[in-house]
Structure formats: structure tokens, C-alpha cells
Design an enzyme around this catalytic site. Structure first.
Site, PDB file in Angstrom:
ATOM      1  N   SER A 175       4.579  -0.558   5.221  1.00 27.54           N
ATOM      2  CA  SER A 175       4.485  -0.548   3.757  1.00 27.54           C
ATOM      3  C   SER A 175       5.308   0.574   3.134  1.00 27.54           C
ATOM      4  CB  SER A 175       3.019  -0.403   3.332  1.00 27.54           C
ATOM      5  OG  SER A 175       2.435   0.748   3.928  1.00 27.54           O
ATOM      6  N   SER A 217      -2.590   2.875   3.109  1.00 29.98           N
ATOM      7  CA  SER A 217      -2.017   2.073   4.189  1.00 29.98           C
ATOM      8  C   SER A 217      -2.779   2.256   5.498  1.00 29.98           C
ATOM      9  CB  SER A 217      -0.545   2.442   4.399  1.00 29.98           C
ATOM     10  OG  SER A 217      -0.026   1.775   5.526  1.00 29.98           O
ATOM     11  N   HIS A 220       0.832  -1.204   0.000  1.00 32.80           N
ATOM     12  CA  HIS A 220       0.000   0.000   0.000  1.00 32.80           C
ATOM     13  C   HIS A 220       0.869   1.258   0.000  1.00 32.80           C
ATOM     14  CE1 HIS A 220      -3.508  -2.526   1.742  1.00 32.80           C
ATOM     15  NE2 HIS A 220      -3.545  -2.476   0.433  1.00 32.80           N
ATOM     16  N   GLU A 239      -6.200  -8.811   3.834  1.00 32.05           N
ATOM     17  CA  GLU A 239      -5.905  -9.914   4.742  1.00 32.05           C
ATOM     18  C   GLU A 239      -7.177 -10.489   5.346  1.00 32.05           C
ATOM     19  OE1 GLU A 239      -4.104 -10.710   9.162  1.00 32.05           O
ATOM     20  OE2 GLU A 239      -3.045  -9.202   7.962  1.00 32.05           O
TER      21      GLU A 239
END
Length: 301
Positions: free
Chosen positions: A274, A230, A41, A135
Site C-alpha cells: 500500500s 496497513s 491504507h 477483505e
């Protein structure tokens, strides 16, 4: 001259590092690779890899591909993704984070071992996580989309506390939030204590919070570097800002406002799991140029 410090513990986590390494290895061999969703991200890193030949696709586009290689990023995927790949003769390069993979396996084991039990005996699988996050989608997929996703205590109204409960957590959620969910469920189930929970939070991510708070606390200002997508970045940014109100969230060096740096001698730069290290280095370079007078501080870059 201002002191500029990049937090040495910020940047890619193990899972993201591995995914990018696998992508680069294949790109070096063939010059072309598909990736299901943004590999990380962070728009700057995604663009860097796009220039090397990485093609980001959606789940809808996956259905149309045949006879190609597709990388699965660290977030993991539900079983349906693997079924589509087999059907379309797609070679999977699986970069699912080992921590996420273990969590998927535990949830699937719970689901499979109780699928033939009665409603009164079968635990409701509850996942503390961000609804719609990649996820979490992969975790819910292990339960044939029956798991209940809660983002906080308010979401627990979907849970029937008269029935058994098995609680898991997205690996990157804050430990404090998970403990709060446990307390609320435990209090609600005093009359029916069939409640199990599994601490599946990644410590390499969770341990960043106390470190970042210490890092941010002794800086005059903090530049927190993270991509707009993110969720981990937003959480860690807010942790930094809670101890240092002069913390600024930026996605690239161009977003630095020179006015932030006026009269400042101690500047901290940090980022999300990230955030690539090279991007924090570029932020540091621009800060150095602005504070040393090499760039016109009257402009906003």
C-alpha cells in the site's frame, strides 16, 4: 556519500495500482468520485487523491447517497454493498482485485452448494484472516455472515472438529501461518478427516517476504515506509526487522530521525503493498539531504 537503495519490488501491488488508476481516470473526467473506505491504507496517498476530488465515505454514509458514482477498492465488498448501490441508483466502479474476486466466488460457491445439506454434511467455512479487515468482511459476506474467522491457531476453538471443515485464507496472509492452521486442523480431525483447504494467498504479495528479507539483510539500516492502517505493512516491517534490527517504520519523510543515519554508508528503503513509489522517492530525497549535509542533522526534521 552514503549509498541509498530503494527496493524495486516494493510498493503498490497490482490490485491497488488498478484501483488508483480507475479513480484517477474518473477524477480526470468529472473531478469528483466517492470511495467506500480508504482507497489504500496510506494517508499520504489518500490525501493526494482527496486533493484531486476523491471523497472517502463509510458504509453508513453509503446508505444516504443517491445517483452518484462510488469506487469499490481492491479489498472487495460483501453482496450487501451491491444491493444498497442498486437500491440507491449508485453507479459502482468496481476495482476489486481479481485475486480477491476469485476467492469471493469460490467461497460463495461452497456456501451455495451446501446450504441445503444437513448440519452433519455442511462444511464449516473457516477463513484465516484479520477480523474486521475490509477483505475479510467481503469474504464473510459471501456466506451470509456464517463463516468463522480465525487469526491464528488459538481461534480454532470456535470450530467443531466433528463436522466438515472448508478452510480459505485472506489473500495477504503469510503462507507459513496458513500452513500452521492446516496442520492444527488436520491433527484435530484425524478421527473425522472431512477437511478441505484452498490456498488462496496472493503469490505476488507472499513472494515479497523472502525478497525483503534478503534486501534488508545486507543494509546497515532500513527505512520501511508504510501507513499506520496497513496490516500488510506491519507484517512486512516485522519480516525486515527480524533480519535487520536497525529497521525503522515510518509513514513519511518527516519521521526520519537524523540520528539513525549518523555514520551509516548503506541505507535501504522499502515499503508495503500500500506504499506509493513517489513516497519512497521522497524518503530517499530526504535521506540524501541529511547524509550529504544539505539538511541540519542535529534537528529531527
Amino acid at each position: 556519500m552514503a549509498k541509498i537503495e530503494i527496493d524495486k519490488n516494493s510498493g503498490f501491488c497490482f490490485g491497488v495500482t488498478t484501483a488508483i488508476r480507475k479513480a484517477e481516470e474518473e477524477l480526470d473526467r468529472s473531478g469528483r468520485l466517492y470511495c467506500l473506505g480508504d482507497i489504500v491504507h496510506n494517508a499520504e496517498e489518500v490525501e493526494r487523491l482527496r486533493e484531486k476530488g476523491l471523497i472517502t465515505i463509510t458504509h453508513e454514509q453509503l446508505h444516504e447517497l443517491r445517483d452518484v458514482k462510488v469506487l469499490l477498492r481492491a479489498h472487495g465488498e460483501p453482496p450487501e454493498t451491491y444491493r444498497i448501490a442498486r437500491r440507491n441508483n449508485i453507479e459502482i466502479i468496481d476495482a476489486t482485485c481479481p485475486v480477491v474476486l476469485k476467492l469471493q466466488q469460490r467461497i460463495k460457491a461452497t456456501f451455495d452448494s451446501t446450504r441445503n445439506k444437513s448440519d452433519a454434511e455442511r462444511p464449516q467455512i473457516v477463513i484465516y484472516g484479520k477480523r474486521g479487515h475490509a477483505e475479510v468482511n467481503g469474504l464473510v459476506g459471501q456466506t451470509e455472515d456464517t463463516a468463522i474467522v480465525v487469526e491464528g491457531p488459538d481461534g480454532l476453538d470456535k470450530v467443531d472438529f466433528s463436522l466438515p471443515v472448508a478452510l480459505y485464507s485472506q489473500t495477504t496472509k503469510p503462507l507459513e501461518g496458513f500452513k500452521e492452521i492446516i496442520e492444527v486442523i488436520s491433527a484435530a480431525k484425524k478421527e473425522n478427516p472431512d477437511f478441505t483447504y484452498y490456498d488462496t494467498i496472493c503469490r505476488s504479495v507472499a513472494n515479497r517476504v523472502p525478497h525483503l528479507r534478503r534486501f534488508a539483510a545486507d543494509k546497515e539500516i532500513v527505512l520501511f515506509v508504510a501507513g499506520a492502517k496497513s496490516s500488510n505493512g506491519r507484517v512486512l516491517f516485522n519480516e525486515c526487522r527480524s533480519v535487520n534490527p536497525r529497521t525503522h517504520l515510518i509513514a513519511s519523510p518527516d519521521e526520519i530521525d537524523p540520528a539513525w543515519l549518523e555514520g551509516v554508508d548503506n541505507i535501504g528503503i522499502c515499503g508495503a503493498t500500500s506504499t506509493p513509489g513517489w513516497l519512497m522517492e521522497r524518503v530517499s530525497e530526504r535521506v540524501d539531504a541529511l547524509t550529504s549535509g544539505q539538511e541540519n542533522t542535529s534537528a529531527n526534521g
